[in-house]
Scaffold this active site. Sequence first.
Site, PDB file in Angstrom:
ATOM      1  N   SER A 117       0.828  -1.208   0.000  1.00  0.00           N
ATOM      2  CA  SER A 117       0.000   0.000   0.000  1.00  0.00           C
ATOM      3  C   SER A 117       0.859   1.253   0.000  1.00  0.00           C
ATOM      4  O   SER A 117       1.976   1.257   0.530  1.00  0.00           O
ATOM      5  CB  SER A 117      -0.868  -0.024   1.264  1.00  0.00           C
ATOM      6  OG  SER A 117      -1.441   1.236   1.490  1.00  0.00           O
ATOM      7  N   TYR A 141      -1.357  -0.086  10.164  1.00  0.00           N
ATOM      8  CA  TYR A 141      -1.716  -0.693   8.874  1.00  0.00           C
ATOM      9  C   TYR A 141      -0.548  -0.567   7.884  1.00  0.00           C
ATOM     10  O   TYR A 141      -0.090  -1.564   7.313  1.00  0.00           O
ATOM     11  CB  TYR A 141      -2.981  -0.003   8.319  1.00  0.00           C
ATOM     12  CG  TYR A 141      -3.270  -0.335   6.881  1.00  0.00           C
ATOM     13  CD1 TYR A 141      -3.723  -1.600   6.520  1.00  0.00           C
ATOM     14  CD2 TYR A 141      -3.074   0.610   5.871  1.00  0.00           C
ATOM     15  CE1 TYR A 141      -3.963  -1.914   5.181  1.00  0.00           C
ATOM     16  CE2 TYR A 141      -3.317   0.306   4.543  1.00  0.00           C
ATOM     17  CZ  TYR A 141      -3.763  -0.948   4.204  1.00  0.00           C
ATOM     18  OH  TYR A 141      -4.002  -1.256   2.885  1.00  0.00           O
ATOM     19  N   LYS A 145       2.268  -3.546   6.346  1.00  0.00           N
ATOM     20  CA  LYS A 145       2.620  -3.804   4.938  1.00  0.00           C
ATOM     21  C   LYS A 145       4.138  -3.768   4.764  1.00  0.00           C
ATOM     22  O   LYS A 145       4.726  -4.593   4.061  1.00  0.00           O
ATOM     23  CB  LYS A 145       1.966  -2.759   4.033  1.00  0.00           C
ATOM     24  CG  LYS A 145       0.455  -2.775   4.053  1.00  0.00           C
ATOM     25  CD  LYS A 145      -0.075  -4.006   3.358  1.00  0.00           C
ATOM     26  CE  LYS A 145      -1.565  -4.073   3.347  1.00  0.00           C
ATOM     27  NZ  LYS A 145      -2.073  -5.332   2.831  1.00  0.00           N
TER      28      LYS A 145
HETATM   29  N1  LIG Z   1      -8.735  -0.832  -1.345  1.00  0.00           N
HETATM   30  C1  LIG Z   1      -7.669  -0.028  -1.455  1.00  0.00           C
HETATM   31  O1  LIG Z   1      -7.785   1.148  -1.862  1.00  0.00           O
HETATM   32  C2  LIG Z   1      -6.303  -0.551  -1.122  1.00  0.00           C
HETATM   33  C3  LIG Z   1      -5.209   0.318  -1.217  1.00  0.00           C
HETATM   34  C4  LIG Z   1      -3.937  -0.161  -0.900  1.00  0.00           C
HETATM   35  C5  LIG Z   1      -3.767  -1.475  -0.521  1.00  0.00           C
HETATM   36  N2  LIG Z   1      -4.837  -2.310  -0.418  1.00  0.00           N
HETATM   37  C6  LIG Z   1      -4.613  -3.698   0.029  1.00  0.00           C
HETATM   38  O2  LIG Z   1      -5.171  -4.565  -0.928  1.00  0.00           O
HETATM   39  C7  LIG Z   1      -5.701  -5.736  -0.312  1.00  0.00           C
HETATM   40  C8  LIG Z   1      -7.130  -5.926  -0.786  1.00  0.00           C
HETATM   41  O3  LIG Z   1      -7.882  -4.749  -0.496  1.00  0.00           O
HETATM   42  P1  LIG Z   1      -9.467  -4.767  -0.653  1.00  0.00           P
HETATM   43  O4  LIG Z   1      -9.934  -3.358  -0.694  1.00  0.00           O
HETATM   44  O5  LIG Z   1      -9.841  -5.712  -1.731  1.00  0.00           O
HETATM   45  O6  LIG Z   1      -9.854  -5.384   0.772  1.00  0.00           O
HETATM   46  P2  LIG Z   1     -11.039  -6.391   1.161  1.00  0.00           P
HETATM   47  O7  LIG Z   1     -11.252  -6.224   2.634  1.00  0.00           O
HETATM   48  O8  LIG Z   1     -12.205  -6.186   0.264  1.00  0.00           O
HETATM   49  O9  LIG Z   1     -10.395  -7.812   0.861  1.00  0.00           O
HETATM   50  C9  LIG Z   1      -9.594  -8.506   1.779  1.00  0.00           C
HETATM   51  C10 LIG Z   1     -10.060  -9.950   1.773  1.00  0.00           C
HETATM   52  O10 LIG Z   1      -9.216 -10.717   2.647  1.00  0.00           O
HETATM   53  C11 LIG Z   1     -10.023 -11.582   3.428  1.00  0.00           C
HETATM   54  N3  LIG Z   1      -9.256 -11.875   4.655  1.00  0.00           N
HETATM   55  C12 LIG Z   1      -8.894 -11.013   5.633  1.00  0.00           C
HETATM   56  N4  LIG Z   1      -8.191 -11.648   6.584  1.00  0.00           N
HETATM   57  C13 LIG Z   1      -8.074 -12.958   6.174  1.00  0.00           C
HETATM   58  C14 LIG Z   1      -7.459 -14.115   6.725  1.00  0.00           C
HETATM   59  N5  LIG Z   1      -6.814 -14.071   7.885  1.00  0.00           N
HETATM   60  N6  LIG Z   1      -7.548 -15.278   6.053  1.00  0.00           N
HETATM   61  C15 LIG Z   1      -8.228 -15.338   4.857  1.00  0.00           C
HETATM   62  N7  LIG Z   1      -8.832 -14.277   4.292  1.00  0.00           N
HETATM   63  C16 LIG Z   1      -8.757 -13.098   4.951  1.00  0.00           C
HETATM   64  C17 LIG Z   1     -11.299 -10.800   3.644  1.00  0.00           C
HETATM   65  O11 LIG Z   1     -12.413 -11.611   3.987  1.00  0.00           O
HETATM   66  C18 LIG Z   1     -11.473 -10.120   2.288  1.00  0.00           C
HETATM   67  O12 LIG Z   1     -12.207 -10.930   1.386  1.00  0.00           O
HETATM   68  C19 LIG Z   1      -5.587  -5.511   1.196  1.00  0.00           C
HETATM   69  O13 LIG Z   1      -4.475  -6.217   1.664  1.00  0.00           O
HETATM   70  C20 LIG Z   1      -5.350  -4.026   1.311  1.00  0.00           C
HETATM   71  O14 LIG Z   1      -4.548  -3.720   2.431  1.00  0.00           O
HETATM   72  C21 LIG Z   1      -6.098  -1.879  -0.703  1.00  0.00           C
END
Ligand SMILES: NC(=O)c1ccc[n+]([C@@H]2O[C@H](COP(=O)([O-])OP(=O)(O)OC[C@H]3O[C@@H](n4cnc5c(N)ncnc54)[C@H](O)[C@@H]3O)[C@@H](O)[C@H]2O)c1
Length: 325
Positions: A117, A141, A145
């Site tokens: 991130s 957070y 990462k």
């Molecule tokens: N959405 C953004 O703008 C953004 C920006 C930067 C980084 N990210 C990173 O990208 C990744 C995905 O983001 P997103 O928005 O799709 O998030 P999201 O919450 O929609 O998806 C995360 C998924 O991981 C699953 N999960 C969480 N803990 C788990 C575990 N211990 N075992 C199995 N599954 C587990 C959740 O149920 C969910 O389906 C994340 O790691 C987030 O930190 C997202």
Amino acid sequence: MRLLVVGGAGYIGSVTVDQLLAADHEVTVLDTLVSGHRRAINPEAELVQADVRDEVQLNRLLASHSFQAVVYYGGYIQAGESVLQPGRYFANNVGGCIALLNAMIAYGIGRFVFSSSAAVYGEPTAVPITEDAPVHPVNPYGESKLMVEHALPWYERQSGLRHVSLRYFNAAGATEERGEDHRPETHLIPTVLQVALGQRPSLALYGHDYPTEDGTCVRDYVHVSDLAAAHLLALDMTEQASGLYNLGNGRGFSNRQVVETARQVTGSPIGVQQEERRPGDPAFLIASSERAQHDLGWQPQVRELEEIIASAWHWHRAHPDGYIG
Ligand SMILES: NC(=O)c1ccc[n+]([C@@H]2O[C@H](COP(=O)([O-])OP(=O)(O)OC[C@H]3O[C@@H](n4cnc5c(N)ncnc54)[C@H](O)[C@@H]3O)[C@@H](O)[C@H]2O)c1
């Protein structure tokens, strides 16, 4: 390839699963569904509902499939919440990923793509932000990462694991089938659209006196299908090498511009409530993605704010209650 996607029921993971299947990969999703949705998973993918930290289930899964690579979207994603509950974030975001990496090594799986991130940068010293910029996360957070990013080269040294970390800026937009359904929703574009749908009375805009053109924060919105596409390119790269890349649009849009554009797209007045600045919100967060463009051949396709918001609006109007309704 035979692929495991951890967190593939989430927002970005579910779009990637669609693209992986379209590219003829075989996909298994491992997800607790703690924040993801069963209905977000393409029916052609296998779902194993389990926590990545459940060693018994993880070992059983890796023993019974010959995965060639893993894409990791798992973990919790709310920066503000992570300040209040650091242990929960380190346990899942770091502990979960390390548990997976250890199991991958044990089962001889040598290719890994990681969702990092822009939060690793904290308050940037210059924009656009390049991968060489100093990393000073301002919340657990972002720190979680960075801890995983730092662990990866040690695995490579010990076992030859090839890894690509992708530092996304603000993921946004939707495809025809998949959209953003976080609960609670903290991201700006879906929150604005919830106001347009009458699901929230107004939008809280934090800070109006930033040194930006209109006084509100400027962020880099990258379309979710462009993010997903980068994962396919990163997977290809792990055949040969490891890497670390920013993924952003390369253009900044202010909060006020987002609201204004959403008003035009939706035809709704979208009321705004001006609030004080939040601590830890930098004025500008804009990516330089030149390295990803050069090394991976990645080229974001959906770059106009109007197009990004219109895609999200299309999905939210078709799914006013998200995946639950
Ligand atoms: N959405 C953004 O703008 C953004 C920006 C930067 C980084 N990210 C990173 O990208 C990744 C995905 O983001 P997103 O928005 O799709 O998030 P999201 O919450 O929609 O998806 C995360 C998924 O991981 C699953 N999960 C969480 N803990 C788990 C575990 N211990 N075992 C199995 N599954 C587990 C959740 O149920 C969910 O389906 C994340 O790691 C987030 O930190 C997202």
